[in-house]
Write a protein that holds these residues in place. Sequence first.
Motif, PDB file in Angstrom:
ATOM      1  N   SER A  12       0.861  -1.178   0.000  1.00 28.02           N
ATOM      2  CA  SER A  12       0.000   0.000   0.000  1.00 28.02           C
ATOM      3  C   SER A  12       0.900   1.231   0.000  1.00 28.02           C
ATOM      4  CB  SER A  12      -0.933  -0.024   1.215  1.00 28.02           C
ATOM      5  OG  SER A  12      -1.861   1.036   1.151  1.00 28.02           O
ATOM      6  N   ILE A  13       0.299   2.374   0.248  1.00 24.78           N
ATOM      7  CA  ILE A  13       1.073   3.604   0.371  1.00 24.78           C
ATOM      8  C   ILE A  13       0.552   4.405   1.550  1.00 24.78           C
ATOM      9  CG2 ILE A  13       1.679   3.771  -2.086  1.00 24.78           C
ATOM     10  CD1 ILE A  13      -0.552   5.893  -2.357  1.00 24.78           C
ATOM     11  N   THR A  14       1.411   5.226   2.117  1.00 22.84           N
ATOM     12  CA  THR A  14       1.014   6.137   3.182  1.00 22.84           C
ATOM     13  C   THR A  14       0.280   7.328   2.560  1.00 22.84           C
ATOM     14  OG1 THR A  14       3.055   7.415   3.064  1.00 22.84           O
ATOM     15  CG2 THR A  14       3.058   5.462   4.498  1.00 22.84           C
ATOM     16  N   PRO A  15      -0.310   8.188   3.372  1.00 28.88           N
ATOM     17  CA  PRO A  15      -1.020   9.345   2.803  1.00 28.88           C
ATOM     18  C   PRO A  15      -0.153  10.247   1.928  1.00 28.88           C
ATOM     19  CG  PRO A  15      -1.706   9.012   5.061  1.00 28.88           C
ATOM     20  CD  PRO A  15      -0.558   8.065   4.827  1.00 28.88           C
ATOM     21  N   ASP A  16       1.156  10.271   2.183  1.00 25.64           N
ATOM     22  CA  ASP A  16       2.023  11.110   1.346  1.00 25.64           C
ATOM     23  C   ASP A  16       2.676  10.330   0.221  1.00 25.64           C
ATOM     24  OD1 ASP A  16       3.792   9.629   2.837  1.00 25.64           O
ATOM     25  OD2 ASP A  16       5.049  11.315   3.461  1.00 25.64           O
ATOM     26  N   GLY A  17       2.205   9.074  -0.010  1.00 24.47           N
ATOM     27  CA  GLY A  17       2.654   8.306  -1.162  1.00 24.47           C
ATOM     28  C   GLY A  17       3.834   7.401  -0.939  1.00 24.47           C
ATOM     29  N   THR A  18       4.301   7.254   0.273  1.00 25.40           N
ATOM     30  CA  THR A  18       5.435   6.380   0.549  1.00 25.40           C
ATOM     31  C   THR A  18       4.991   4.913   0.538  1.00 25.40           C
ATOM     32  OG1 THR A  18       6.435   8.079   1.963  1.00 25.40           O
ATOM     33  CG2 THR A  18       7.259   5.827   2.201  1.00 25.40           C
ATOM     34  N   PRO A  19       5.659   4.042  -0.227  1.00 27.29           N
ATOM     35  CA  PRO A  19       5.262   2.622  -0.261  1.00 27.29           C
ATOM     36  C   PRO A  19       5.452   1.958   1.108  1.00 27.29           C
ATOM     37  CG  PRO A  19       6.658   3.181  -2.140  1.00 27.29           C
ATOM     38  CD  PRO A  19       6.737   4.332  -1.190  1.00 27.29           C
ATOM     39  N   ILE A  20       4.483   1.147   1.513  1.00 28.27           N
ATOM     40  CA  ILE A  20       4.581   0.406   2.774  1.00 28.27           C
ATOM     41  C   ILE A  20       3.909  -0.964   2.611  1.00 28.27           C
ATOM     42  CG2 ILE A  20       4.631   2.385   4.348  1.00 28.27           C
ATOM     43  CD1 ILE A  20       1.612   1.860   4.819  1.00 28.27           C
ATOM     44  N   ARG A  21       4.203  -1.845   3.549  1.00 34.51           N
ATOM     45  CA  ARG A  21       3.434  -3.075   3.720  1.00 34.51           C
ATOM     46  C   ARG A  21       2.502  -2.810   4.894  1.00 34.51           C
ATOM     47  NH1 ARG A  21       2.720  -7.283   0.415  1.00 34.51           N
ATOM     48  NH2 ARG A  21       2.862  -8.837   2.094  1.00 34.51           N
ATOM     49  N   ALA A  22       1.222  -2.873   4.664  1.00 31.26           N
ATOM     50  CA  ALA A  22       0.243  -2.568   5.705  1.00 31.26           C
ATOM     51  C   ALA A  22      -0.579  -3.810   6.023  1.00 31.26           C
ATOM     52  CB  ALA A  22      -0.669  -1.431   5.258  1.00 31.26           C
ATOM     53  N   GLY A  23      -0.916  -3.966   7.284  1.00 38.22           N
ATOM     54  CA  GLY A  23      -1.637  -5.147   7.703  1.00 38.22           C
ATOM     55  C   GLY A  23      -3.105  -4.894   7.988  1.00 38.22           C
ATOM     56  N   TYR A  24      -3.891  -5.942   7.846  1.00 33.68           N
ATOM     57  CA  TYR A  24      -5.278  -5.951   8.291  1.00 33.68           C
ATOM     58  C   TYR A  24      -5.612  -7.390   8.659  1.00 33.68           C
ATOM     59  CZ  TYR A  24      -6.469  -7.636   3.546  1.00 33.68           C
ATOM     60  OH  TYR A  24      -6.556  -8.355   2.381  1.00 33.68           O
ATOM     61  N   TYR A  25      -6.855  -7.691   8.957  1.00 29.44           N
ATOM     62  CA  TYR A  25      -7.227  -9.031   9.412  1.00 29.44           C
ATOM     63  C   TYR A  25      -8.298  -9.620   8.498  1.00 29.44           C
ATOM     64  CZ  TYR A  25      -4.807  -7.501  13.619  1.00 29.44           C
ATOM     65  OH  TYR A  25      -3.867  -7.035  14.496  1.00 29.44           O
ATOM     66  N   PHE A  26      -8.217 -10.931   8.322  1.00 31.39           N
ATOM     67  CA  PHE A  26      -9.158 -11.593   7.425  1.00 31.39           C
ATOM     68  C   PHE A  26      -9.595 -12.925   8.028  1.00 31.39           C
ATOM     69  CE2 PHE A  26     -10.225 -14.237   3.658  1.00 31.39           C
ATOM     70  CZ  PHE A  26     -11.238 -13.430   3.136  1.00 31.39           C
ATOM     71  N   SER A  27     -10.898 -13.153   8.021  1.00 33.46           N
ATOM     72  CA  SER A  27     -11.459 -14.421   8.472  1.00 33.46           C
ATOM     73  C   SER A  27     -11.932 -15.206   7.255  1.00 33.46           C
ATOM     74  CB  SER A  27     -12.628 -14.190   9.439  1.00 33.46           C
ATOM     75  OG  SER A  27     -13.309 -15.415   9.688  1.00 33.46           O
ATOM     76  N   GLN A  28     -11.252 -16.303   6.983  1.00 29.98           N
ATOM     77  CA  GLN A  28     -11.642 -17.148   5.855  1.00 29.98           C
ATOM     78  C   GLN A  28     -12.972 -17.833   6.137  1.00 29.98           C
ATOM     79  OE1 GLN A  28      -9.686 -17.418   2.892  1.00 29.98           O
ATOM     80  NE2 GLN A  28     -11.618 -18.286   2.179  1.00 29.98           N
ATOM     81  N   ASP A  29     -13.246 -18.087   7.416  1.00 27.45           N
ATOM     82  CA  ASP A  29     -14.470 -18.803   7.784  1.00 27.45           C
ATOM     83  C   ASP A  29     -15.725 -18.004   7.444  1.00 27.45           C
ATOM     84  OD1 ASP A  29     -12.972 -20.897   8.732  1.00 27.45           O
ATOM     85  OD2 ASP A  29     -13.019 -20.221  10.822  1.00 27.45           O
ATOM     86  N   ILE A  30     -15.679 -16.698   7.720  1.00 26.96           N
ATOM     87  CA  ILE A  30     -16.870 -15.879   7.473  1.00 26.96           C
ATOM     88  C   ILE A  30     -16.635 -14.847   6.368  1.00 26.96           C
ATOM     89  CG2 ILE A  30     -17.848 -16.196   9.772  1.00 26.96           C
ATOM     90  CD1 ILE A  30     -16.681 -13.535  10.602  1.00 26.96           C
ATOM     91  N   LEU A  31     -15.498 -14.989   5.656  1.00 27.44           N
ATOM     92  CA  LEU A  31     -15.156 -14.113   4.532  1.00 27.44           C
ATOM     93  C   LEU A  31     -15.340 -12.637   4.892  1.00 27.44           C
ATOM     94  CD1 LEU A  31     -16.716 -16.120   1.555  1.00 27.44           C
ATOM     95  CD2 LEU A  31     -14.344 -16.113   2.368  1.00 27.44           C
ATOM     96  N   THR A  32     -14.729 -12.264   6.001  1.00 25.65           N
ATOM     97  CA  THR A  32     -14.840 -10.895   6.502  1.00 25.65           C
ATOM     98  C   THR A  32     -13.459 -10.318   6.761  1.00 25.65           C
ATOM     99  OG1 THR A  32     -16.999 -11.333   7.506  1.00 25.65           O
ATOM    100  CG2 THR A  32     -15.777  -9.436   8.344  1.00 25.65           C
ATOM    101  N   ALA A  33     -13.255  -9.082   6.320  1.00 25.87           N
ATOM    102  CA  ALA A  33     -11.998  -8.372   6.550  1.00 25.87           C
ATOM    103  C   ALA A  33     -12.224  -7.280   7.578  1.00 25.87           C
ATOM    104  CB  ALA A  33     -11.475  -7.776   5.251  1.00 25.87           C
ATOM    105  N   TYR A  34     -11.224  -7.073   8.427  1.00 26.44           N
ATOM    106  CA  TYR A  34     -11.261  -6.026   9.448  1.00 26.44           C
ATOM    107  C   TYR A  34     -10.062  -5.117   9.207  1.00 26.44           C
ATOM    108  CZ  TYR A  34     -14.293  -9.577  11.485  1.00 26.44           C
ATOM    109  OH  TYR A  34     -15.275 -10.516  11.681  1.00 26.44           O
ATOM    110  N   ILE A  35     -10.333  -3.872   8.910  1.00 29.06           N
ATOM    111  CA  ILE A  35      -9.294  -2.930   8.484  1.00 29.06           C
ATOM    112  C   ILE A  35      -9.342  -1.674   9.342  1.00 29.06           C
ATOM    113  CG2 ILE A  35      -8.490  -1.479   6.573  1.00 29.06           C
ATOM    114  CD1 ILE A  35      -9.745  -3.518   4.654  1.00 29.06           C
ATOM    115  N   ASP A  36      -8.185  -1.182   9.736  1.00 23.27           N
ATOM    116  CA  ASP A  36      -8.075   0.147  10.346  1.00 23.27           C
ATOM    117  C   ASP A  36      -7.650   1.133   9.269  1.00 23.27           C
ATOM    118  OD1 ASP A  36      -8.785  -0.441  12.946  1.00 23.27           O
ATOM    119  OD2 ASP A  36      -6.719  -0.647  13.667  1.00 23.27           O
TER     120      ASP A  36
END
Length: 386
Positions: free
Chosen positions: A70-94
Motif C-alpha cells: 500500500s502507500i502512506t497518505p504522502d505516497g510512501t510505499p509500505i506493507r500494511a496489515g489488516y485481518y481476514f477471516s476465511q471462515d466468514i469471509l470478513t476483513a477487518y481494516i483500520d
Amino acid sequence: MKIVIAPDSFKGVLSAHDAAAVIASGVAKFLDETGDSEGEIILTPIADGGEGTAAALAAANKATEVACDSITPDGTPIRAGYYFSQDILTAYIDQAAAGGLPLVPPSRRNPFRLSSFGTGLLIADALRRGARNVIIGIGGSATIDGGIGALQALGAKFLDEYGISVDIPANAAHLDKVGRIDTEALRLRLAGRRIVAAVDVDSPLTGERGAAVVFGPQKGASPEDVVRLDNSLRRFACVAEMTERPGFAIHPGSGAGGGLAYGLSAIAGAELVSGSRLILEQTGLADRLKGADILITGEGSCDRQTLMHKAPFEAMTLASETGVPAFVLAGKTADEEALSEAGFSGVININEGYGPGDGNPLAPPVAASRLAAAAYRLMRSLLRKV
C-alpha cells in the motif's frame, strides 16, 4: 471475585490488547497477595472505530493478520496489515494502518497533498481475497479528502468539467476539480459485498462540527486551510449527491476519518455504525459482565470527549445496566466531575504523583509499569472500602 478488564488503546503508547494484559498483571498481583485463588480475570480489549478497531474485532472473530502493498497518505510505499477471516469471509481494516497521522512526518502534514488512496488499496486487497464483508475502523487519519483517494483505488473515476480524470492518487486539492463521478467500475467491484464504516465521532462532513473545522488543525491545516477544505468538501458533496445518495453530508459520523466515512457511505453505499457499540456487541462484553464485581476500562486521555460515546463510556454504560461499578484508568484526565456524574465510579490518572525525572510517560515500558501499578492500587483501595 470476577474482574472484567476492557480498555481501549493508549494511542501511540499501548495497544488495547497490551493495555488489558498490563492491567491484568496489576490485578493478578493483588489477588495473589490477598490469597484469592478463585479470582477470575476476564480480558476484553475494546475500541471505538479508531486505531485498534480491527484488532479488537479480529480477536472476537478469530481472524488472522495479513498484509499487502500500500502507500502512506504522502505516497510512501509500505506493507500494511489488516485481518481476514476465511471462515466468514470478513476483513477487518483500520484506516490508520495505511492512512494514519503517525505515518506522515510533521513536516509533510499538508492536508491538500495527502490521500486516503492507501486505505482503498487495503479494501481492494480484501475484496480480491474474497471478502464478502469489509469492516473499516474509521479514525486516526492524516487526511481530509472526503474519501476521494480510497474510492479512486476501488475503481471510482473523478472527472473534471472536460471529462478528464483527476490525478492518481487524488487528494483534497482535487475536490474542487470534480464535476462528475463515474461509479460503474466501483459498483461492479462492490456487487454483493457489504462495507461497514465503524466511526469514532459523530461529526458531519462539513460545518462548525465538520471534518475540516474540528480535525483540520491537528492534521496540519492553517485557519485559511480549514475554510478552504470545508468549502471544498461542501462542493464535492454537492457533486456526489447529484447522482448518489443525498443528505449524507449532514449525517452524524460522515466527517469521521477526514470524510472517508462520507465517501464510503454516500458513494460506495457503506453502512455507518458506531464503532464502540459494534465492538462491544461483537466482543460479547455484556455477557462477560454478568456476575462481575468490577469493570476496569481505560484509554490514553479521559475527559469530556469520552462521554461522546467513546469506547470506555459505552463499556461503563453496559456495566451500569447490571450494577457493576466501572473504573477508568488513563494517562491524562480532566472533567472528572462530569465523568463521575455520567456514571464512572472512579477516574484514575496513572501518571499522578510522578515527576519529570521519573521517566517519559509516553514510553511504552514506563506507561505499562504505571498502568499496572495503578490497577494494583485501585484494587487495594477497593479492599479497604469493603
